[in-house]
Enzyme design. Structure first.
Site, short mmCIF file in Angstrom:
data_model
loop_
_atom_site.label_atom_id
_atom_site.label_comp_id
_atom_site.label_asym_id
_atom_site.label_seq_id
_atom_site.Cartn_x
_atom_site.Cartn_y
_atom_site.Cartn_z
N CYS A 83 33.31 35.83 43.14
CA CYS A 83 32.54 36.52 44.17
C CYS A 83 32.67 35.80 45.51
O CYS A 83 32.41 34.60 45.60
CB CYS A 83 31.07 36.60 43.76
N HIS A 154 40.67 38.84 39.16
CA HIS A 154 40.77 39.76 40.29
C HIS A 154 42.06 39.41 41.02
O HIS A 154 42.21 38.30 41.53
CB HIS A 154 39.56 39.61 41.21
#
Length: 317
Positions: A83, A154
């Site tokens: 994040c 990711h």
């Protein structure tokens, strides 16, 4: 997915797929230790399989948070090292931990000591000026050395300086090939891919190329019927649900929530995209958005919204 994938959202999503792993919002270890634990960690049994997503950088705090979460019976505990939010950078966790793989290894080792559930890691391919070709395999090797066997990657860098969280989801280029190479380099590990996947056909293509799983976030939220209703077919299951079935199955859940003193919009805000790209979708969203926040709003608002979708002269998309 902070502020998005709360328990109401997850119950709604589970009605569309029985197989896909659902993840909680990222919860900080400090919040679990010092905050309203039941509100943060409680979930409905229908949500299984479900993963608790934690944020933190202190091994002792993460271990304590996992210990406190153990009685809730999560199927997986995930450490978020991906994040890019300013809120998590200031706490020295999230994507900034890509710069400290040794600390991540200490964190996951401490977490594993407190649970029998798998401890997984969600990460980026690198941050800022790091070279992902060098950094990512070193990160995986170091963290896998602490016992982690499952990584969700990711496939973008995170730029911690100069890009907002939203821009970090869109501007850094995707590098699926690098993640696919990580699966070939570490065949013994479970490697899942995340980032930019907006359709099941795309997910199926990535699975065919060799990754073990695909995580879909915002697309599953904004167009849940398209992404989630066919997901179980990836396991070979028959899929017989439609969006109207989902609304019907949400009614008792909504009624229970209202009877307990909850507000309608706390649930229906997650349902706005259910009829995305179908005739009447705009009217569905409008009725729910305006009506569900009113004092005393109940199931009649959902019925009114549903009538807009069913109407033969429903307005545009």
């Amino acid at each position: 997915m902070m502020d998005w994938t709360d328990r109401h959202c997850r119950h709604f999503h589970r009605l569309m797929t029985g197989r896909a792993m659902l993840y909680t919002e990222m919860v900080t270890a400090a919040a679990v230790i010092h905050g309203p634990r039941d509100r943060l960690l409680a979930y409905g049994q229908a949500e299984h399989p479900i993963a608790l997503q934690l944020g933190g950088s202190e091994p002792a705090d993460l271990a304590q948070a996992v210990q406190l979460a153990q009685p809730f019976g999560y199927d997986e505990v995930n450490l978020n090292v991906g994040c890019p939010s300013d809120r998590v950078q200031s706490g020295c966790f999230g994507a900034v931990l890509m710069e400290r793989p040794g600390l991540v290894a200490q964190c996951v080792a401490a977490m594993q000591a407190e649970t029998d559930a798998p401890v997984t890691v969600k990460c980026r391919i690198g941050v800022d000026d790091q070279d992902p070709e060098i950094v990512l395999p070193e990160f995986i090797e170091t963290v896998a050395g602490a016992g982690v066997t499952h990584f969700i990657i990711h496939a973008r860098k995170a730029w911690l300086k100069g890009l907002s969280p939203k821009e970090n989801r869109e501007i850094p280029p995707l590098d699926y090939d690098l993640v696919l190479r990580m699966k070939r380099q570490f065949p013994q590990l479970t490697i899942c891919i995340n980032g930019g996947v907006a359709a099941l056909d795309h997910a199926r293509d990535l699975l065919d190329q060799g990754v073990d799983g695909v995580m879909i976030g915002r697309a599953a939220y904004h167009d849940p019927a398209a992404v989630l209703m066919g997901a179980d077919a990836l396991w070979g299951d028959e899929v017989g649900r439609d969006a109207f079935d989902v609304v019907a199955n949400m009614r008792p859940y909504i009624a229970d929530h209202l009877a307990a003193g909850g507000r309608l919009h706390q649930i229906t805000r997650h349902m706005l995209g259910l009829f995305h790209a179908r005739p009447g979708a705009r009217a569905w969203r409008r009725v729910l958005s305006t009506g569900a926040s009113c004092d005393g709003a109940g199931l009649e608002v959902v019925e009114e919204a549903l009538a807009q979708v069913r109407a033969p002269d429903a307005d545009g998309l």
